[in-house]
Scaffold this motif. Structure first.
Motif, PDB file in Angstrom:
ATOM      1  N   LYS A  85      -1.231 -51.359  23.159  1.00 21.22           N
ATOM      2  CA  LYS A  85      -2.493 -51.666  23.852  1.00 21.22           C
ATOM      3  C   LYS A  85      -2.366 -51.369  25.336  1.00 21.22           C
ATOM      4  O   LYS A  85      -3.282 -50.796  25.965  1.00 21.22           O
ATOM      5  CB  LYS A  85      -2.844 -53.131  23.633  1.00 21.22           C
ATOM      6  N   ILE A  86      -1.252 -51.723  25.941  1.00 21.53           N
ATOM      7  CA  ILE A  86      -1.023 -51.447  27.361  1.00 21.53           C
ATOM      8  C   ILE A  86      -1.006 -49.939  27.598  1.00 21.53           C
ATOM      9  O   ILE A  86      -1.603 -49.429  28.561  1.00 21.53           O
ATOM     10  CB  ILE A  86       0.283 -52.102  27.811  1.00 21.53           C
ATOM     11  N   GLN A  87      -0.381 -49.219  26.734  1.00 17.78           N
ATOM     12  CA  GLN A  87      -0.296 -47.774  26.900  1.00 17.78           C
ATOM     13  C   GLN A  87      -1.671 -47.101  26.785  1.00 17.78           C
ATOM     14  O   GLN A  87      -1.971 -46.149  27.516  1.00 17.78           O
ATOM     15  CB  GLN A  87       0.671 -47.200  25.846  1.00 17.78           C
ATOM     16  N   ASN A 104      -4.643 -48.303  27.559  1.00 18.57           N
ATOM     17  CA  ASN A 104      -5.410 -48.538  28.787  1.00 18.57           C
ATOM     18  C   ASN A 104      -4.911 -47.654  29.919  1.00 18.57           C
ATOM     19  O   ASN A 104      -5.679 -47.079  30.688  1.00 18.57           O
ATOM     20  CB  ASN A 104      -5.311 -50.008  29.205  1.00 18.57           C
ATOM     21  N   TYR A 105      -3.621 -47.516  30.005  1.00 20.55           N
ATOM     22  CA  TYR A 105      -3.039 -46.688  31.061  1.00 20.55           C
ATOM     23  C   TYR A 105      -3.431 -45.222  30.865  1.00 20.55           C
ATOM     24  O   TYR A 105      -3.749 -44.520  31.814  1.00 20.55           O
ATOM     25  CB  TYR A 105      -1.517 -46.840  31.051  1.00 20.55           C
TER      26      TYR A 105
END
Length: 1321
Positions: free
Chosen positions: A992-994, A996-997
């Protein structure tokens, strides 16, 4: 069983004869057995059974006339049977006599070949006895030259001055890398004369100059060193020399006194390997050169360029020098054939070994310096001959011939050994020049036998047997036994007897024996055999033995008389001085012993002490026939015995006083006088000491033989009467010498046996110590490892790899020891039980056997005691010796009868007891076996139960281990699930973090891309305008190109139309020319036909005119034919064509004029080209061998080439006929010579040799012979390849093609056809 009762003696005699067949110590000879009466005659009738086995016939009711007729028929059949049996006996006796005589003559021939001087042969050359010594350090000279000059040459002073001069400075400089010139000169003068040394130096000066200038050299890479196969081949070529000569050659070239040391056997494997090491390490290498050309001195095998070229030059100089020195040394020391056989009758040893295939110095150079080794050399020998290098030694087959006779008739059929016998006995070496060796065909055998018979006829030998049948050469070549033996006997009587027997000496001996003067004997008119018979008769008269002829000598009594007489004569002085009353008693035997076998054996053993005495009579034949079968064999033995006892009597050798150790004052006085006269010379004193030692050894041998003789006498006769004191007094040193020899032998045997026992015990101890050490080391290793303290043998426990083998070994050893202990315990118990049962079961039988044995032994002792008492009583009563001996023999016979009877009963009782005891033992064994099996089964059951308990415990332990393993497995799976679950949660958060980035990163990239799109659109518009302009310009250029192309096509079409018109005009001109040519050809054909018709008409007219003329001149032709026949009858036979051809053939080799040789060859060529009969006669006269020798000896000069061409043409004419082609193939070296001529001849001889080889290859035998020369076939392949290459090169250069092109093409065609014929058969 009843029919076998009347013949008890036959079985006993056969058994006794079977026992006496053991002749391992020759002390128990076979006694004469009764002659067998059952024979199968030559007729088809079988012999009738003897009357003892015949069934009783019924009384006949026929009339008396028929019965009398039947009796007469039976008598006639019995008479025929007796005649057939007597004929069989005579034939058997004759065969035995011939066999014995053949063995005797074989021994004589071998003795003659091995030691001719002992047979009286004179091997000296014109009275010079030193010329027959075989050695290598002196040159052979004829007797005339030996008297005039020394062996070093006539002008030795001038030659020595030439050698010492400075004319060999160039040779000294050239050989500095090979050897030292001064040392070489010094070593050469030991084995070569000064003239030969000068010749070698002159030749090597020219050869070394050619090698240094590069005209003669090896290939650049020196394959004889770098190629292992070629190096081994070269070593084998050098080892084909005799090791003696090879050592001398290597010593001359390299030096080293160890090469010529006289210790050891030069032909042993050790010495051959030593020579091979010298060749590999010294001959094919050079230490100084290797150091000079080495890249790195610590690394061998890496050399700078130029090393192998210089090494090849050094090896080339070495081999040429070695071959030349050995050839000159052998040539100056060899014995010419007209004086004897080289290496046997004198001269020096053979230059080449018998087993090698190289027999000449030229062959050594050809094989060593082949085309694979040399650079750009065709015929090396021709090049060397031009330089002046010539080697001439050729080892003949006669010097290699083995004259040893094993099969008499097979070995004598070639006639070579027969000629050798004549040469030795007649001292006439001229016969060696006429024999043919090798004699491998029947025709050569006949020729050699004919030469031998011709010489025998000239020597006065009778060429017929006892019946007057003439002996021909075919009889010897066809191995006729009787005629061959008759011829050898005649040779022995005529040629050998005069050399061994001197009539005057024998006459004096006969006069001495009989006691009257020699004048009463007619020595001159008596023959040698007659004198021999008179001598043996004179000795026999002394003993009352009547000898009528030589046939009376077969029983051995005459031999006994001869030995007894001469032994007594030799001991007469010692008997006169002795105080014993022996008189003239024999020293050989105390009794009148006349056994033929022992007499013959003793005569040969006593004379063998003197050395150089043949064993004429074989001991096996003597024992088989109980004496000599052939009286001629006994005559041969008597002749050699007579030559040793009388004719060639030598006091130092034949001195029985010394052999027996007698003290004779006269002999001692003579020996002391001799010692005083020769005391001044120390060398002579040492020689006498050696002679004394030899005499002492001969004395020991003599006493051993005498002791053996007495032992045989006592053993065969079983004499009860003890020998008198006088008999033993004759041999004072006999018992002591025998005891000493026995003690020495016992000491040696005991020492060897004790050392054997000690060594065996020592080896056993070593093995036991080794086993104990291995067990202790394994046990200690197991003890040190704590993990192995508690282990199980049947478990699945894993051990370290290094201890697994030791653990298994200890476990198996423990189980084996326990099992062995239990087995030993069971066996001990079983044996003790069996012993107790045996003692309790049959004590009475054991006691009864002991009592019987005591009684029997007591009876034997009492019988012996009674016999001795009876003999003593008889002596007290004064009975004569004959009565005592008779009584003793009767008692011995009765005792033997009683002993045999008791022995039979004892044997029967022993047999019954043995069978009964065997039955008891078998029964007890079966019971013991069943008990042991039962005990073993119970023991194994107990062992299995214990193993089951151990396995059960191991199963429980294994189940606990499995439960623990399952729990551990569940825990590991749970922990893995828990870790995977936490890992998935962390993974989703990271994703999920990846995302968005990445969304943020894409928005920023979109803004940048929008700005770049605006800038790129402007660039695309500019690029589109440029593209449109380029396309327009390209359309303009293509349009102008199409116009130019159309104009070019129009121009080309007009040009081609003009060209076709000109070609059409040329075709019309050619058609007109063809018509003209056709008309001319048709006219020529018509003219030819007309000429043929005209020729036919002329032929018909000529035939008709010939017929008319012949009809008119028929009477004239008849008269002319009669006159020709009349003149042919008066023509001399020597002027006929065939006889002239044969005479020309015989004079061909001896003729020295090249013009005469060429004329004879042309005549042979012309005659063989038109006549089959001439060809057959020439082949029968040996023309093939003569022409081959002529071809081989021809040089490269123009006259010799013409002779060679005609000789080859003659052989080609002979090869036209198949049966003559077979003879040409069988001739030795014929195919090899033709192949050589094919390789070295490039003119007309090449094509003639090719035609001959084609004829030979068309024969299967010839094809086999051709395949025996692989080296020449390889050269033929190379020749075809070379001619093919030349032809292809000539085709590329047509301007240079001339006459040589046609010759090369013909040669290529002939070589290719020949190679195809050889390859495909």
């Amino acid at each position: 069983m009843e029919e076998e009762e009347p013949f008890p003696s036959s079985s006993s005699s056969s058994s006794s004869s079977f026992i006496l067949k053991d002749i391992s110590n020759f002390k128990t000879p076979k006694r004469p057995s009764k002659p067998c009466t059952q024979f199968f005659a030559a007729s088809n009738e079988t012999p009738r059974p003897s009357p003892s086995f015949r069934y009783r016939s019924r009384p006949s009711h026929a009339p008396s006339s028929s019965r009398s007729k039947a009796k007469s028929v039976a008598k006639l059949k019995a008479y025929q049977m007796e005649r057939s049996q007597s004929a069989c006996k005579e034939q058997l006796k004759k065969d035995q006599s011939l066999r014995s005589l053949s063995k005797c003559l074989t021994v004589w021939l071998n003795f003659l070949f091995r030691n001719p001087e002992a047979c009286g042969c004179d091997l000296s050359i014109n009275g010079c006895s030193e010329s027959n010594i075989v050695r290598v350090d002196s040159a052979w000279r004829s007797p005339k030259r030996m008297r005039e000059f020394s062996w070093r040459g006539e002008g030795s002073e001038n030659v020595a001055a030439d050698i010492l001069s400075s004319k060999y400075l160039n040779l000294r400089a050239s050989l500095k890398d090979v050897c030292s010139f001064d040392d070489l000169k010094q070593r050469m003068q030991i084995y070569l004369s000064l003239a030969s040394c000068k010749e070698v130096f002159d030749v090597m000066t020219r050869v070394a100059k050619n090698i240094d200038e590069g005209r003669l050299k090896m290939k650049a890479n020196c394959p004889i060193v770098t190629d292992v196969g070629m190096k081994e081949k070269a070593s084998k070529i050098l080892l084909s020399y005799n090791p003696i000569w090879l050592r001398i050659g290597l010593y001359i070239v390299f030096g080293g006194d160890s090469l010529i040391s006289s210790e050891g056997d030069f032909s042993s494997v050790k010495d051959i390997s030593f020579l091979k090491m010298i060749i590999e390490n010294q001959f094919f290498s050079h230490t100084g050169l290797a150091k000079a050309y080495a890249y790195n001195k610590k690394v061998e095998g890496l050399y700078r360029p130029g090393y192998y070229e210089n090494l090849g030059n050094i090896i080339l100089k070495r081999i040429l020098l070695l071959v030349l020195i050995l050839d000159r040394a052998k040539s100056q020391t060899s014995l010419p054939l007209n004086y004897g056989i080289d290496g046997v009758d004198g001269g020096s040893p053979l230059l080449f070994t018998i087993s090698s295939g190289i027999k000449s110095s030229c062959q050594v150079l050809n094989d060593f310096l082949s085309s694979d080794v040399m650079h750009g050399e065709g015929n090396l020998l021709a090049h060397l001959v031009i330089v002046g290098y010539k080697v001439s030694h050729q080892q003949s087959a006669l010097v290699e011939f083995d004259f040893q006779v094993s099969d008499l008739f097979l070995d004598l059929q070639d006639g070579v050994r027969l000629c050798r016998v004549i040469q030795l006995l007649q001292h006439d070496p001229s016969i060696l020049m006429k024999i043919v060796v090798p004699s491998d065909t029947h025709k050569k055998n006949l020729a050699n036998c004919g030469v031998a018979l011709q010489y025998l006829r000239e020597a006065g030998v009778m060429l017929c047997d006892e019946d007057g049948l003439k002996i021909m050469r075919d009889d010897i070549a066809d191995r006729d036994k009787e005629l061959t033996l008759s011829l050898l006997w005649n040779i022995f009587v005529r040629l050998q007897l005069p050399l061994l027997i001197d009539k005057t000496t024998i006459g004096g001996e006969i006069s001495k024996i009989r006691g009257f003067n020699m004048d009463n004997l007619n020595v001159i008119n008596s023959s040698n055999l007659g004198m021999l018979l008179n001598w043996i008769q004179a000795i026999g008269e002394k003993y009352g033995l009547r000898i009528e002829s030589f046939s009376s000598l077969a029983n051995g009594k005459a031999i006994w008389c001869v030995l007894d007489y001469y032994f007594r004569i030799e001991l007469s002085c010692s008997n006169k001085n002795s105080h014993e009353t022996r008189g003239e008693e024999s020293i050989v035997s105390a009794t009148d012993y006349t056994d033929a076998v022992h007499n013959f054996v003793l005569s040969q053993k006593l004379t063998a002490l003197l050395g150089n005495f043949p064993e004429v009579l074989q001991i096996s034949d003597l024992l088989e026939n109980n004496g000599a079968v052939s009286d001629k064999s006994v005559v041969v033995l008597l002749v050699f015995l007579l030559s040793r006892l009388i004719v060639k009597k030598n006091v130092d050798k034949l001195n029985f006083h010394k052999l027996l150790g007698c003290n004779c004052q006269n002999l001692e006085r003579r020996h002391s006088l001799t010692r005083r006269q020769l005391a001044s010379s120390e060398a002579i004193v040492q020689k006498k000491q050696r002679d004394f030692d030899i005499t002492e050894d001969a004395s020991k041998k003599f006493k051993v033989i005498l002791a053996w003789w007495q032992d045989m006498t006592e053993q065969n006769y079983n004499s009860v009467v003890k020998p008198t004191a006088s008999t033993s007094s004759c041999f004072p040193a006999q018992k002591t010498s025998i005891n000493i020899s026995r003690e020495n032998a016992a000491i040696v045997i005991q020492s060897h046996f004790r050392s054997f026992l000690e060594r065996r015990n020592f080896l056993k101890k070593i093995k036991a110590l080794g086993l104990i050490q291995t067990v202790l080391r394994a046990w200690l290793t197991v003890k040190k490892n704590s993990e192995l303290n508690k282990f199980s043998f049947a478990g699945d426990q894993e051990f370290p790899s290094e201890l697994e083998r030791l653990v298994k070994f200890i476990a198996e050893r423990h189980s084996f020891v326990s099992l062995r202990r239990s087995v030993l315990l069971i066996q001990h118990a079983a044996r003790s039980w069996m012993a107790q049962r045996r003692d309790t079961s049959c004590p009475d039988l054991v006691k009864a056997a002991i009592v019987i044995q005591k009684c029997f032994r007591g009876g034997v002792v009492r019988s012996i005691h009674n016999i001795e008492n009876a003999s003593l009583k008889g002596q007290e009563k004064g009975l004569s010796n004959s009565e005592i001996e008779a009584a003793t023999r009767i008692q011995i016979a009765w005792k033997n009868f009683v002993l045999r009877y008791l022995h039979k009963q004892t044997y029967a009782a022993t047999k019954i007891q043995s069978h009964y005891r065997g039955w008891l033992l078998r029964r007890s064994f079966m019971k013991h076996k069943q008990a042991i099996i039962k005990i073993q089964s119970n023991f194994r059951r107990l062992k299995c139960w214990r193993a089951f308990q151990i396995a059960q415990k191991e199963f429980v332990c294994r189940s606990l281990q499995n439960q623990i393993l399952a729990a551990t497995k569940i825990q590991s799976h749970f922990r893995g699930w828990h870790l995977r679950r936490s890992f998935m949660k962390q993974k989703q958060a990271i994703i999920k973090i990846q995302s968005n980035y990445r969304q943020l990163k894409c928005w920023r990239a979109f803004q940048i891309a929008q700005k770049e799109f605006v800038h790129r659109s402007l660039q695309n518009q500019t690029f589109a305008a440029t593209k449109i302009q380029s396309h327009f310009r390209g359309w303009q250029l293509r349009r102008s190109f199409i116009k130019q192309k159309q104009a070019i096509i129009a121009i080309q079409s007009n040009f081609r139309r003009l060209k076709c018109l000109s070609a059409l005009q040329q075709y019309k001109i050619a058609a007109r020319s063809a018509i003209i040519i056709q008309s001319c050809v048709r006219g020529w054909i018509a003219q030819r036909k007309a000429w043929k018709h005209r020729h036919l008409i002329v032929v018909i007219q000529s035939y008709w005119k010939g017929y008319v003329n012949r009809k008119e001149s028929r009477e004239q032709l008849l008269d002319l034919r009669l006159r020709m026949q009349k003149s042919a009858r008066n023509v001399d036979d020597s002027r006929r064509l065939i006889n002239r051809l044969l005479s020309a053939l015989s004079e061909l080799l001896g003729m020295k004029s090249i013009r005469g040789i060429l004329h004879n060859c042309e005549t042979l060529d012309m005659a063989t080209a038109h006549s089959l009969k001439c060809c057959e006669e020439l082949v029968a006269a040996g023309a093939i061998g003569i022409l081959l020798k002529l071809i081989w000896s021809a040089s490269r000069s123009i006259p010799d080439q013409e002779v060679l061409k005609h000789a080859l043409s003659t052989l080609r004419n002979l090869a036209r006929y198949p049966h003559l082609t077979q003879v040409l193939i069988e001739t030795p070296r014929s195919v090899e010579i033709f192949l050589w001529e094919l390789h070295r001849n490039k003119e007309e001889g090449y094509f003639i040799a090719s035609e001959i080889l084609k004829k030979i290859c068309s024969n299967p035998n010839g094809l086999k012979v051709v395949h025996k020369f692989p080296a020449l076939l390889k050269r033929l392949h190379n020749l075809v390849e070379e001619l093919t290459r030349k032809t292809s090169i000539d085709k590329r250069n047509p301007r240079a093609v001339g006459v040589r092109d046609n010759t090369d093409r013909r040669r290529l065609k002939e070589a290719a056809e020949l190679l195809k014929l050889i390859t495909n058969g």
